[in-house]
Design an enzyme around this catalytic site. Sequence first.
Site, short mmCIF file in Angstrom:
data_model
loop_
_atom_site.label_atom_id
_atom_site.label_comp_id
_atom_site.label_asym_id
_atom_site.label_seq_id
_atom_site.Cartn_x
_atom_site.Cartn_y
_atom_site.Cartn_z
N SER A 1 -27.19 39.42 19.03
CA SER A 1 -27.65 38.99 20.35
C SER A 1 -28.65 40.03 20.84
O SER A 1 -28.32 41.20 20.98
CB SER A 1 -26.43 38.91 21.28
OG SER A 1 -26.82 38.67 22.61
N LYS B 1 -30.17 35.67 18.28
CA LYS B 1 -30.00 35.03 19.59
C LYS B 1 -30.80 35.83 20.61
O LYS B 1 -30.65 37.04 20.70
CB LYS B 1 -28.51 35.02 19.95
CG LYS B 1 -28.19 34.76 21.41
CD LYS B 1 -26.69 34.50 21.59
CE LYS B 1 -26.12 35.27 22.77
NZ LYS B 1 -24.68 35.01 22.96
N LYS C 1 -31.69 36.53 24.53
CA LYS C 1 -31.29 36.34 25.92
C LYS C 1 -32.52 35.85 26.68
O LYS C 1 -33.63 36.38 26.49
CB LYS C 1 -30.80 37.65 26.51
CG LYS C 1 -29.47 38.11 25.92
CD LYS C 1 -28.34 37.16 26.34
CE LYS C 1 -26.98 37.74 25.97
NZ LYS C 1 -25.87 36.86 26.42
N ASP D 1 -29.70 32.23 24.86
CA ASP D 1 -28.55 32.29 25.77
C ASP D 1 -29.06 32.66 27.16
O ASP D 1 -29.65 33.73 27.35
CB ASP D 1 -27.56 33.34 25.27
CG ASP D 1 -26.29 33.41 26.12
OD1 ASP D 1 -26.15 32.61 27.07
OD2 ASP D 1 -25.43 34.26 25.81
N GLU E 1 -27.54 28.14 24.80
CA GLU E 1 -26.23 28.53 25.31
C GLU E 1 -26.24 28.69 26.84
O GLU E 1 -27.08 29.41 27.38
CB GLU E 1 -25.84 29.85 24.63
CG GLU E 1 -24.47 30.41 24.99
CD GLU E 1 -24.16 31.70 24.23
OE1 GLU E 1 -24.88 32.04 23.26
OE2 GLU E 1 -23.20 32.38 24.60
N ASP F 1 -20.51 28.67 26.87
CA ASP F 1 -19.81 29.96 26.79
C ASP F 1 -18.97 30.09 28.07
O ASP F 1 -17.78 29.73 28.10
CB ASP F 1 -20.87 31.08 26.64
CG ASP F 1 -20.32 32.49 26.71
OD1 ASP F 1 -19.13 32.66 26.99
OD2 ASP F 1 -21.09 33.46 26.49
N LYS G 1 -14.75 32.92 22.69
CA LYS G 1 -14.44 34.34 22.89
C LYS G 1 -12.97 34.40 23.28
O LYS G 1 -12.59 33.85 24.32
CB LYS G 1 -15.28 34.93 24.03
CG LYS G 1 -16.76 35.06 23.73
CD LYS G 1 -17.51 35.60 24.95
CE LYS G 1 -19.01 35.65 24.67
NZ LYS G 1 -19.79 35.95 25.89
N GLY H 1 -19.43 37.48 21.46
CA GLY H 1 -19.14 38.92 21.50
C GLY H 1 -19.22 39.43 22.92
O GLY H 1 -19.87 38.81 23.79
O1 OSB Z 1 -23.16 35.71 26.94
O2 OSB Z 1 -22.63 36.03 24.94
C1 OSB Z 1 -22.82 36.47 26.06
C2 OSB Z 1 -22.41 40.26 26.05
C3 OSB Z 1 -21.74 40.45 27.25
C4 OSB Z 1 -21.48 39.37 28.04
C5 OSB Z 1 -21.87 38.09 27.64
C6 OSB Z 1 -22.52 37.90 26.43
C7 OSB Z 1 -22.83 39.01 25.64
C8 OSB Z 1 -23.58 38.96 24.40
C9 OSB Z 1 -23.44 40.16 23.51
O3 OSB Z 1 -24.37 38.09 24.13
C10 OSB Z 1 -22.87 39.89 22.18
C11 OSB Z 1 -22.47 41.19 21.54
O4 OSB Z 1 -23.32 41.83 20.91
O5 OSB Z 1 -21.29 41.58 21.62
MG MG Z 2 -23.22 33.77 26.16
#
Ligand code: OSB
Ligand code: MG
Length: 371
Positions: free
Chosen positions: A136, A162, A164, A190, A215, A240, A264, A292
């Site tokens: 990510s 992925k 952001k 995402d 996402e 999510d 998650k 994650g």
């Molecule tokens: O939206 O998936 C998410 C991290 C913290 C809160 C939300 C998210 C995330 C990540 C990080 O996308 C994923 C990781 O590297 O652990």
């Molecule tokens: Mg997410």
Amino acid sequence: MRISQVELRDISLPLVTPFRTSLGSQDHRDALLVKVTTDDGVVGWGECAADSEPDYSPEYIDGARDVLRRHLIPAIAREGEVSAAAVGDVLSWVRGHQMAKSALEAAILDAELRTTGMSLAEAFGARRTELAVGVSVGIKDSIDDLVESVAGYLDDGYARIKLKIEPGWDYAPVEAVRGVFGDALALQVDANTAYGPGDVRYLSGLDRFGLVLIEQPFAPDDLATHAELASRMDTPICLDESITSARDAATAVRQGACTIVNIKPGRVGGYFEARRIHDLCLASGIPVWCGGMLETGIGRAANLALAALPGFTLPGDISASARHFATDITRPFELLDGVIALPTGPGIGVEPDAARLDEVTTAVELVETAA
Ligand code: OSB
Ligand code: MG
């Protein structure tokens, strides 16, 4: 099994690079660890997914510690004899607090499996021994920065990227990454709820980039707008933040709000609930993948075991430890030849290094549970 003591430990780990999403930016991972000790002296560890601020979810570390200390741990203590599979039911009278519940359940599960010598992956019934994983990538100051960091991750061997996104950082980064790395790259985005109902048309234009999925573009409780976007796009919608239970997952799928689910364990209240979501999605042909929360080795190990189940057909956000931490609290998970090997030892298969743990600990609280 009886739990005689629970330790709640706050840690703060520096990130190798600031992680920015539509929710904000962080350069540390503050986390709450739960350590249970059984009557027989067996130890189990769980990691709470909550962060210090209630921005991604309503939970936050101080709140999680408080509900664990006041309500969740006493409920387990009153129960006396407890099995990990029963923790969800024992705690079900407490509304919400999925991340706090999940951490306690995970610690009890780890201790239980260590008494039997079985690994978590084995206990879940996983067949895979190694996993291809994704990464990510946060919002950057410039497109050049982004392209450079994506190039680095692809070099490391990640199986998908992925990005952001947020208003003002969506088409340009996606177009640049597609342009530089080509159509074969497994690419997804995402938004962490950064868009609203007025953006449906705007977002549907992302179809032309052939993304694996989009996402959580909209608010957690706005299934209707997710369903509307899904009906206007070919790109699969993945949820999510909206999914906090197996029931939520079933509802979202039935309402056409998503065709892929990010699982998650913390967000859904534990590994058993995560498994139920996996099972129901597998039965209805909905691909899942493991999200994650910048986990330390404790949470990462458990997530790897879960993600080895057959319905996890898309690479998860379970990167190598080095993606976030120069020095983790457990042995690091490494990406070698494009895969991370599952831990094989009893329970989650890793434990914190005592000296490293002390270095990053900011507070410790002991909760006695013996009768
Ligand atoms: O939206 O998936 C998410 C991290 C913290 C809160 C939300 C998210 C995330 C990540 C990080 O996308 C994923 C990781 O590297 O652990
Ligand atoms: Mg997410």
